[in-house]
Scaffold this motif. Sequence first.
Motif, PDB file in Angstrom:
ATOM      1  N   ASN A 100      11.953  -3.609  26.653  1.00  0.00           N
ATOM      2  CA  ASN A 100      12.465  -4.752  27.417  1.00  0.00           C
ATOM      3  C   ASN A 100      12.603  -6.020  26.577  1.00  0.00           C
ATOM      4  O   ASN A 100      13.210  -6.998  27.030  1.00  0.00           O
ATOM      5  CB  ASN A 100      11.554  -5.028  28.618  1.00  0.00           C
ATOM      6  N   THR A 135      17.406  -8.013  24.502  1.00  0.00           N
ATOM      7  CA  THR A 135      18.227  -8.621  25.561  1.00  0.00           C
ATOM      8  C   THR A 135      19.623  -8.012  25.631  1.00  0.00           C
ATOM      9  O   THR A 135      20.248  -8.001  26.692  1.00  0.00           O
ATOM     10  CB  THR A 135      18.360 -10.146  25.346  1.00  0.00           C
ATOM     11  N   ALA A 147      22.103  -5.188  26.129  1.00  0.00           N
ATOM     12  CA  ALA A 147      21.966  -3.978  26.943  1.00  0.00           C
ATOM     13  C   ALA A 147      22.039  -2.706  26.094  1.00  0.00           C
ATOM     14  O   ALA A 147      21.267  -1.760  26.302  1.00  0.00           O
ATOM     15  CB  ALA A 147      23.050  -3.948  28.020  1.00  0.00           C
ATOM     16  N   GLU A 197      16.533   1.015  35.782  1.00  0.00           N
ATOM     17  CA  GLU A 197      16.438  -0.411  35.439  1.00  0.00           C
ATOM     18  C   GLU A 197      17.290  -0.751  34.218  1.00  0.00           C
ATOM     19  O   GLU A 197      17.997  -1.769  34.201  1.00  0.00           O
ATOM     20  CB  GLU A 197      14.980  -0.791  35.159  1.00  0.00           C
ATOM     21  N   TYR A 207      20.493  -3.178  34.322  1.00  0.00           N
ATOM     22  CA  TYR A 207      20.498  -4.355  33.436  1.00  0.00           C
ATOM     23  C   TYR A 207      21.830  -4.444  32.690  1.00  0.00           C
ATOM     24  O   TYR A 207      22.447  -5.513  32.596  1.00  0.00           O
ATOM     25  CB  TYR A 207      19.334  -4.274  32.453  1.00  0.00           C
ATOM     26  N   GLU A 237      24.631  -5.464  35.090  1.00  0.00           N
ATOM     27  CA  GLU A 237      24.597  -6.909  35.347  1.00  0.00           C
ATOM     28  C   GLU A 237      25.218  -7.696  34.201  1.00  0.00           C
ATOM     29  O   GLU A 237      25.931  -8.677  34.409  1.00  0.00           O
ATOM     30  CB  GLU A 237      23.153  -7.370  35.551  1.00  0.00           C
ATOM     31  N   LYS A 238      24.931  -7.243  33.001  1.00  0.00           N
ATOM     32  CA  LYS A 238      25.441  -7.913  31.804  1.00  0.00           C
ATOM     33  C   LYS A 238      26.916  -7.624  31.569  1.00  0.00           C
ATOM     34  O   LYS A 238      27.541  -8.170  30.650  1.00  0.00           O
ATOM     35  CB  LYS A 238      24.630  -7.447  30.577  1.00  0.00           C
TER      36      LYS A 238
END
Lengths: 212, 212
Positions: free
Chosen positions: B80, B83, B85, B139, B143, B146-147
Amino acid sequence: MPQILNNPMELSKKQLEIIAIAKTLFAQNGFDATSVRDIAQRAKINVAMINYYFDSKENLLEIIIKHGIEAYRLDARKYNTETDALLRLEKMVEHYVESKFSDLHLYQILTNEANARKRDSYAVLFKELRRHNIERLREVIEYGVEKGTFRFYDPLLLHTTMIGTFLNFKMNKSVIEEFIDIPKEMTFERYLKVELTKHLKYILKAILTYEH
Amino acid sequence: MPQILNNPMELSKKQLEIIAIAKTLFAQNGFDATSVRDIAQRAKINVAMINYYFDSKENLLEIIIKHGIEAYRLDARKYNTETDALLRLEKMVEHYVESKFSDLHLYQILTNEANARKRDSYAVLFKELRRHNIERLREVIEYGVEKGTFRFYDPLLLHTTMIGTFLNFKMNKSVIEEFIDIPKEMTFERYLKVELTKHLKYILKAILTYEH
DNA sequence: GGCAAAATTAAACAATCGTTTAATTTAAAC
DNA sequence: GTTTAAATTAAACGATTGTTTAATTTTGCC
């Protein structure tokens, strides 16, 4: 005087019945955890009949495998009719899944036993089969590359992903049932087949057309 | 008066030694094909010691699984930090392969036995682990969505492909050795790990960025 | 050194395994 | 209908299985 099994393809009705039952039990519980008495009980025959018909339990396994393994051999004629590379790939996937689903139990036995018993004759057969199918896959990839549709990707790796996805999909019945609600009118096997075909087509197309 | 195993994590040196040997044998030959005498012989102990330490062979298997299964749980903190993806996905794959390779024998036992013995307690543990890892995968996918880097794809299917590819890659050692010549200075395991990581990264990126 | 607990041993346990035997029944051929 | 071979049976075979027992040795403690 036991009946001699010169030709493993010449099997009587009773023998085929025993094979079907043994196949189910071997796939469900494994070869070692299945006793000849289990098989005899389910087939409603005397224990001695298994040795009478098949000589030994080990030989029964060998006959089961030799008798069914050819069903898993990819036949290029089933998809080579398609001239479009993507359609040919899709057709190959359909043929591939269809062949595996034709005898799920046997394929589970093959993967379980061929790895535990590397020395035996059917492990050689299994290896040869895999080599054949990888070569068929290579042809389809190279056809797409020639046509300018695909980028080349290692057929061994692709085959590993196909087989692995298939086997895991099939084994994880309980997990899948938990995550997805299957339409009432559909059997789990039917659902598995449809979704697996869709998924395999998608990932193969994605990998073979990916611009990195 | 046998030693009571209240806490399965408190194991003596001797017990850990037996576990290591049993693990190897169970993975190589299967649970049923491995006798307690095989284990005792390899560990250079008396047969009775296995029941003295572990109560039963079945319980030994349970302890082996419970003792090692946590190593396979994906830990989001391991990837995580990224940052980007794509980089996060790659890092997750690395973490994923690393965790599986930390104990290959146990993972083979899990896949073999958890399917043959659906009733047992460790099958539940295995299922829960799978559910956890699928959620971590979800997840990472979301992620990326979203990006704007990824298209969404079913994490259950992706997980199936990852696990399946891993297992098949590992099982087909003999086939791979035949197809590819491994550099002399490299062990097969090391090669497997490097190539598998590369392959998994590639196919995941391809699937998640595929425009159909 | 004496003592109690833990560790280790050889031996036996009953159960189950795959396989064989020898006797009997069924089927086919003449 | 008799004969011959094939099919089927119950019973036993020896080997191996996981486990238990009971005796012995080792260990840690005062």
